[in-house]
Design an enzyme around this catalytic site. Structure first.
Site, PDB file in Angstrom:
ATOM      1  N   ASP A   1       2.731  10.334   3.030  1.00  0.00           N
ATOM      2  CA  ASP A   1       3.681  11.241   3.671  1.00  0.00           C
ATOM      3  C   ASP A   1       2.905  12.250   4.522  1.00  0.00           C
ATOM      4  OD1 ASP A   1       6.074  12.263   4.362  1.00  0.00           O
ATOM      5  OD2 ASP A   1       6.478  13.239   2.442  1.00  0.00           O
TER       6      ASP A   1
ATOM      7  N   GLU B   1       0.844  -1.197   0.000  1.00  0.00           N
ATOM      8  CA  GLU B   1       0.000   0.000   0.000  1.00  0.00           C
ATOM      9  C   GLU B   1       0.881   1.249   0.000  1.00  0.00           C
ATOM     10  OE1 GLU B   1      -1.348   0.148   4.566  1.00  0.00           O
ATOM     11  OE2 GLU B   1      -2.004  -1.684   3.578  1.00  0.00           O
TER      12      GLU B   1
ATOM     13  N   LYS C   1       2.843   4.504   0.903  1.00  0.00           N
ATOM     14  CA  LYS C   1       3.287   5.056   2.178  1.00  0.00           C
ATOM     15  C   LYS C   1       2.950   6.541   2.151  1.00  0.00           C
ATOM     16  CE  LYS C   1       7.277   5.087   5.273  1.00  0.00           C
ATOM     17  NZ  LYS C   1       7.230   6.489   5.654  1.00  0.00           N
TER      18      LYS C   1
ATOM     19  N   CYS D   1      37.815  24.732  19.453  1.00  0.00           N
ATOM     20  CA  CYS D   1      38.685  24.922  20.618  1.00  0.00           C
ATOM     21  C   CYS D   1      40.168  24.862  20.262  1.00  0.00           C
ATOM     22  CB  CYS D   1      38.371  23.884  21.690  1.00  0.00           C
ATOM     23  SG  CYS D   1      38.924  22.230  21.243  1.00  0.00           S
TER      24      CYS D   1
ATOM     25  N   CYS E   1      40.726  21.433  15.808  1.00  0.00           N
ATOM     26  CA  CYS E   1      39.296  21.669  16.001  1.00  0.00           C
ATOM     27  C   CYS E   1      38.996  23.147  15.773  1.00  0.00           C
ATOM     28  CB  CYS E   1      38.909  21.261  17.416  1.00  0.00           C
ATOM     29  SG  CYS E   1      37.247  21.791  17.871  1.00  0.00           S
TER      30      CYS E   1
ATOM     31  N   CYS F   1      37.946  15.772  17.573  1.00  0.00           N
ATOM     32  CA  CYS F   1      38.619  16.767  18.401  1.00  0.00           C
ATOM     33  C   CYS F   1      39.066  16.095  19.697  1.00  0.00           C
ATOM     34  CB  CYS F   1      37.645  17.905  18.698  1.00  0.00           C
ATOM     35  SG  CYS F   1      38.154  18.929  20.076  1.00  0.00           S
TER      36      CYS F   1
ATOM     37  N   CYS G   1      36.436  21.332  25.204  1.00  0.00           N
ATOM     38  CA  CYS G   1      35.939  21.880  23.934  1.00  0.00           C
ATOM     39  C   CYS G   1      34.484  22.290  24.137  1.00  0.00           C
ATOM     40  CB  CYS G   1      36.041  20.842  22.825  1.00  0.00           C
ATOM     41  SG  CYS G   1      35.329  21.407  21.274  1.00  0.00           S
TER      42      CYS G   1
ATOM     43  N   TYR H   1      -4.709   2.444   8.140  1.00  0.00           N
ATOM     44  CA  TYR H   1      -3.899   1.364   7.577  1.00  0.00           C
ATOM     45  C   TYR H   1      -3.453   0.308   8.587  1.00  0.00           C
ATOM     46  CZ  TYR H   1      -0.143   4.598   8.976  1.00  0.00           C
ATOM     47  OH  TYR H   1       0.657   5.450   9.659  1.00  0.00           O
TER      48      TYR H   1
ATOM     49  N   LYS I   1      11.201   2.677  -0.203  1.00  0.00           N
ATOM     50  CA  LYS I   1      11.143   4.117  -0.408  1.00  0.00           C
ATOM     51  C   LYS I   1      11.429   4.482  -1.866  1.00  0.00           C
ATOM     52  CE  LYS I   1      11.058   6.586   3.108  1.00  0.00           C
ATOM     53  NZ  LYS I   1      11.882   6.642   4.290  1.00  0.00           N
TER      54      LYS I   1
HETATM   55  S1  IVH Z   1       2.232   0.718   8.779  1.00  0.00           S
HETATM   56  C1  IVH Z   1       3.755  -1.368  12.346  1.00  0.00           C
HETATM   57  N1  IVH Z   1       1.309   1.730   6.559  1.00  0.00           N
HETATM   58  O1  IVH Z   1       5.269   5.400   7.931  1.00  0.00           O
HETATM   59  C2  IVH Z   1       3.695  -0.575  11.110  1.00  0.00           C
HETATM   60  N2  IVH Z   1       2.728   3.089   7.900  1.00  0.00           N
HETATM   61  O2  IVH Z   1       8.041   4.812   8.531  1.00  0.00           O
HETATM   62  C3  IVH Z   1       2.988   0.689  11.294  1.00  0.00           C
HETATM   63  N3  IVH Z   1       3.063   5.350   7.045  1.00  0.00           N
HETATM   64  O3  IVH Z   1       5.027   5.846  11.383  1.00  0.00           O
HETATM   65  C4  IVH Z   1       2.999   1.526  10.128  1.00  0.00           C
HETATM   66  N4  IVH Z   1       1.804   5.127   5.273  1.00  0.00           N
HETATM   67  O4  IVH Z   1       3.458   7.184   9.887  1.00  0.00           O
HETATM   68  C5  IVH Z   1       2.072   1.940   7.642  1.00  0.00           C
HETATM   69  N5  IVH Z   1       0.359   2.510   4.598  1.00  0.00           N
HETATM   70  C6  IVH Z   1       1.126   2.713   5.671  1.00  0.00           C
HETATM   71  C7  IVH Z   1       1.779   3.950   5.907  1.00  0.00           C
HETATM   72  C8  IVH Z   1       2.576   4.089   7.041  1.00  0.00           C
HETATM   73  C9  IVH Z   1       2.572   5.954   5.968  1.00  0.00           C
HETATM   74  C10 IVH Z   1       3.994   5.966   8.007  1.00  0.00           C
HETATM   75  C11 IVH Z   1       3.604   5.871   9.453  1.00  0.00           C
HETATM   76  C12 IVH Z   1       4.776   5.253  10.146  1.00  0.00           C
HETATM   77  C13 IVH Z   1       5.861   5.503   9.178  1.00  0.00           C
HETATM   78  C14 IVH Z   1       6.967   4.499   9.325  1.00  0.00           C
END
Ligand code: IVH
Length: 695
Positions: free
Chosen positions: A133, A129, A131, A425, A422, A440, A446, A240, A328
């Site tokens: 943002d 699914e 991710k 310092c 450094c 350093c 320092c 999710y 990612k």
């Molecule tokens: S699952 C145990 N599903 O990504 C897993 N996270 O990098 C819980 N996020 O803190 C997260 N879309 O804020 C999951 N489809 C998705 C997501 C998602 C965005 C974010 C979420 C999490 C972060 C982790």
């Protein structure tokens, strides 16, 4: 810069220049305070912010009569962010392991297969699914009514933002249909791209600061103390995942998503079941190609093992589940000119080269500095001042210089020579055999190191002492009032009347002392993190706290572990997530007399509470030390170890008189013999399974 003043050392400024410079710094600091605290949108790094403060304090110290009554040093800390109550998550809100290429996805499926000991022909389904943002939140419904909503916070404790969440579109206040009495739903609050653009236009017209990207806009909107402001912001929600539930919701993640939809929650429509890595990579490519057409920002694709019983068996490691991975998208890149290379000195004395850039927009954020990592990297890429360079920014990661595109027009500058002293310092900066970083040698003389360490000590995830900003620490450090962490807890003493110090009023002093008193009790994990040992971040600190439970036990073990042949050493490196390199830094810390004194001193001032956390204290193996040996049949070694740890046991690699049980699988060798000779109880795999409630 036109005046040339900002580059001039504070000691060389004339009186007039100093006055102008103080005014400029005050303005800049005020601006950054606002970005950081009120808009959730810092535009410079903490280190840069601190540098502004350091310069401001240095100039004020030289010309005390120029100090402005309303200047930044007359204010204490930030406007109270106190408005939100804290909420403990009934189950921790985890983060995700990242994957950066197809190989990592293949490796993910392989790992799952190995951990669960699945045959080569058994298909592993994972739901992929987008991710999102945005900002993750937890929503609690009781009998179908929305009653509590919280931010993720540090994963264990978040902030109560229920009233703000009530204003979010697509967040049902009442669920439709039958659902468990207690139901915690997790998901992401986000702002759409078009709505973000409109919001920024309106703000710009009104002369207000604009948000850097939709994510910051969503975060800033959600963390408003006044929910009526949140209500004017266009926010959305995707569900999710599930947190605590009083009854089962589905046998697979896919079924759970269906249930969420049936209750009226928004679930992302691009989710799909993938049978294995090939299909997963296909889905990733599809989503990657169409991401520009989506109404909202996404930064990758999350894959989650579909079967919930498998998820349960896989469990979590450190702060991320073993059953999920985030693939990612490639980072955003841009070209710009590298104006100058400067050196930053961190809390552990590491000299980090920083590229000062001609500001450029990368992935929606203006970047004016990027890391150059270390001196070898600069040499390898032959990066010189004045070059045109390619920079990259991935998510929250610090922007980095990838390569030189072309040298400076005309004559190229000389190759960069990394300083051997450094810059803060002037102590020698040395590079140890096999290390990439130059460090350093000034230690606590320092200012960069001493002040940075103290700042880390009081920071939010460590002792969390409000009202003791970098500027105060620096000033108190310079006056010898705070030389080591324990001194903070003696600030209230008669001889150190804060009120006699410049910049402190009765209220601010009282507030600070109260904030310090409140922190005299601290859990072991936070305490370890506060020490600022190299490579020991929050999650490693937690691992250590979980393993050693009390400060005394940890200290004792670390003293014994100085001997690399000891059981204590074997047990330290056997902790999942702690390798020889981290162990070396921890042991190096304890090897120094100076650090042991800091610990003794602190132990006299604060009360360090034992680790409780995830440990199951009722289980028959809680607190026991277990060794596994031989081949197990019903589960893999990794799975057995994780299960034992969840039940509160400590798993080590070698048998000693301290071992409580040795679990033997097939073909167990010398460890079983050793156990018998030491009189340690030996369990068969079956016995162990029964004892821990399985099978
Ligand atoms: S699952 C145990 N599903 O990504 C897993 N996270 O990098 C819980 N996020 O803190 C997260 N879309 O804020 C999951 N489809 C998705 C997501 C998602 C965005 C974010 C979420 C999490 C972060 C982790």
């Amino acid at each position: 810069m036109a005046t040339g003043i900002p580059d001039k050392p504070a000691d060389d400024l004339t009186r007039d220049e100093a006055a102008a410079e103080l005014e400029r710094l005050a303005r800049e600091i005020g601006e950054h305070d606002r970005h950081y605290h009120t808009e959730d949108a810092p535009v410079i790094s903490d280190a840069e912010y601190d540098a502004l403060w350091r310069r401001h304090s240095a100039i004020e110290a030289r010309f005390p009569d120029l100090a402005h009554p309303d200047g930044p040093s007359r204010r204490v800390g930030a406007p109270a962010a106190a408005g939100f109550a804290k909420v403990s998550h009934s189950r921790p809100m985890l983060s995700l392991e990242n994957a950066f290429g197809e190989d990592d996805i293949v490796a993910f499926f392989d790992r799952v297969r190995r951990f669960l000991n699945l045959g080569a022909d058994e298909a592993i389904e994972a739901v992929g699914e987008p991710k999102i943002d945005g900002l993750s939140v937890a929503l609690r419904y009781e009998k179908g009514n929305f009653i509590l909503g919280a931010t993720r916070g540090d994963g264990t404790v978040g902030e109560d933002i229920t009233r703000n969440l009530r204003t979010v579109t697509d967040l049902p206040k009442v669920l439709t249909g039958l659902c468990p009495d207690i139901l915690e739903i997790r998901g992401e609050v986000y702002m759409r791209k078009d709505e973000f653009a409109t919001l920024n236009q309106t703000r710009a017209k009104a002369g207000e600061a604009v948000f850097a990207n939709p994510r910051n806009a969503a975060a800033g909107s959600l963390r408003q103390l006044d929910p009526s402001i949140t209500a004017t912001r266009p926010l959305h929600f995707f569900a999710y995942a599930l947190g605590e539930t009083s009854g089962p919701v589905g046998r697979t993640h896919w079924e759970s998503l269906d249930r969420l939809k049936s209750w009226g929650l928004a679930v992302n429509t691009h989710a799909r079941v993938c049978r294995g890595p090939t299909e997963a990579i296909e889905l990733y490519n599809e989503i990657n190609q169409s991401r520009g057409d989506l109404a909202y920002d996404i930064d990758g694709v999350v894959f989650k093992v579909n079967r919930i019983d498998w998820q349960d068996r896989l469990g979590t490691v450190s702060r991320a589940p073993r059953w999920a991975v985030a693939y990612k998208f490639e980072a955003a890149r841009a070209e710009t000119v590298l104006k100058k290379i400067t050196i930053q000195v961190g809390r552990t004395g590491t000299l980090t080269p920083v590229a000062e850039l001609e500001p450029v927009t990368v992935g929606g954020v203006v970047v004016s500095r990027a890391t150059l990592h270390n001196e070898d990297e600069i040499a390898r890429k032959d990066i010189r001042e004045g070059d045109r360079v390619l920079i990259q920014r991935a998510g929250d990661v610090i922007p980095q210089v990838i390569s030189v595109i072309e040298g400076k027009a005309g004559e190229r500058a000389n190759p960069y020579v990394f300083p051997e002293r450094c810059p803060v310092c002037d102590s020698r900066a040395v590079r140890d055999e096999g290390e990439v970083a130059r460090r350093c040698t000034g230690g606590l003389v320092c200012p960069a190191q001493a002040v940075e360490r103290l700042r880390h000590f009081v920071s939010r995830d460590a002792f969390d002492i409000e009202g003791l900003g970098t500027r105060h620490i620096l000033a108190m450090w310079e006056d010898g009032l705070i030389a080591r962490p324990g001194d903070i807890f003696r600030l209230g003493g008669e001889s150190q009347n804060l009120l006699e110090r410049e910049g402190w009023g009765e209220r601010s002093a009282e507030n600070l002392l109260a904030a310090i008193e409140e922190r005299r009790q601290i859990p072991l994990g936070r305490f370890i993190y506060a020490l600022g040992i190299r490579q020991v971040g929050q999650s490693t600190s937690r691992l250590l706290a979980k393993h050693y439970v009390s400060l005394d036990d940890w200290r004792h073990a670390m003293t014994e572990a100085q001997d690399a042949d000891s059981d204590a050493y074997a047990s330290l490196v056997a902790i999942d997530g702690i390798g020889p390199s981290v162990a070396a830094d921890i042991l190096g810390f304890f090897a120094e007399e100076h650090n042991r004194q800091v610990l003794d001193d602190l132990a006299g001032e604060v009360n360090i509470t034992e680790f409780e956390g995830a440990r199951d204290t009722d289980s028959p193996i809680a607190g026991k030390t277990i060794v596994f040996t031989g081949t197990l049949v019903s589960m893999t070694r990794g799975e057995a170890k994780a299960r034992a740890e969840t039940l509160g046991a400590k798993v080590t690699g070698s048998v000693s008189a301290q071992t409580d049980y040795v679990v033997i699988g097939a073909d167990a060798g010398s460890k079983a013999d050793k156990a018998r000779s030491l009189g340690v109880e030996v369990l068969s795999e079956d016995e162990w399974t029964r004892m821990t409630g399985g099978g």
